[in-house]
Write an enzyme that holds these catalytic residues in place. Structure first.
Site, short mmCIF file in Angstrom:
data_model
loop_
_atom_site.label_atom_id
_atom_site.label_comp_id
_atom_site.label_asym_id
_atom_site.label_seq_id
_atom_site.Cartn_x
_atom_site.Cartn_y
_atom_site.Cartn_z
N CYS A 126 31.25 122.18 108.40
CA CYS A 126 30.02 122.92 108.10
C CYS A 126 29.95 123.29 106.62
O CYS A 126 28.90 123.75 106.16
CB CYS A 126 29.91 124.17 108.97
N CYS A 160 33.27 129.68 113.89
CA CYS A 160 33.10 130.46 112.67
C CYS A 160 34.12 131.60 112.61
O CYS A 160 34.58 131.98 111.53
CB CYS A 160 31.70 131.05 112.60
FE1 FES Z 1 30.44 127.18 109.43
FE2 FES Z 1 29.69 129.24 110.82
S1 FES Z 1 28.68 127.35 110.67
S2 FES Z 1 31.44 129.03 109.61
#
Ligand code: FES
Length: 145
Positions: free
Chosen positions: A33, A103
């Site tokens: 991400c 996360c």
């Molecule tokens: Fe990457 Fe939440 S989407 S830490």
């Protein structure tokens, strides 16, 4: 979809910032991400975490979990801080949506990375602490969603 506690810690995150000459600094990221978190620990001679600050370049759930994680480790001993898992942080936040569970790992791993840095600088071994990965997406497959 988010609990009130998550929203509160996202809107008003606790312990944001840096500590100069920190006892330990840990930075981890998730290459999937692109989010990054850095944790600073101030640890006294007795091994108590006197202060903790964080900086996150990440999503709302990462901000909220780091904020709660820093609240949970502040004032604790190193061994107590080692017990604070991402699940404990999520429980303290009244849960996270399942797609956001990963996360919460950033906060746990960043604390471990900062403790690792502290242990390395001081030539000590912290029981149960393994060398953290700088990219946590590598072992994400092991986690439940
Ligand atoms: Fe990457 Fe939440 S989407 S830490």
């Amino acid at each position: 979809m988010y609990s009130e506690k998550v929203m509160d810690h996202f809107m008003n995150p606790r312990n944001v910032g840096e500590i100069e000459n920190a006892s330990g600094v840990g930075t981890v990221g998730n290459a999937k991400c692109g989010d990054i978190m850095r944790i600073f620990l101030d640890i006294d001679e007795e091994g108590i975490i006197r202060d903790v600050k964080f900086k996150t370049f990440g999503c709302g759930a990462a901000v909220a979990t780091s904020s709660m994680a820093t609240e949970l480790v502040k004032g604790k001993s190193i061994q107590e801080a080692m017990q604070i898992t991402n699940k404990a942080v999520m429980d303290a936040l009244d849960g996270l949506p399942s797609v956001k569970v990963h996360c919460s790992l950033l906060a746990e791993e960043a604390i471990h990375a900062a403790l690792w840095d502290y242990a390395t600088k001081n030539g000590i071994v912290i029981e149960g602490l393994e060398q953290p990965k700088s990219d946590i997406s590598e072992h994400e497959e092991d986690e439940e969603y």
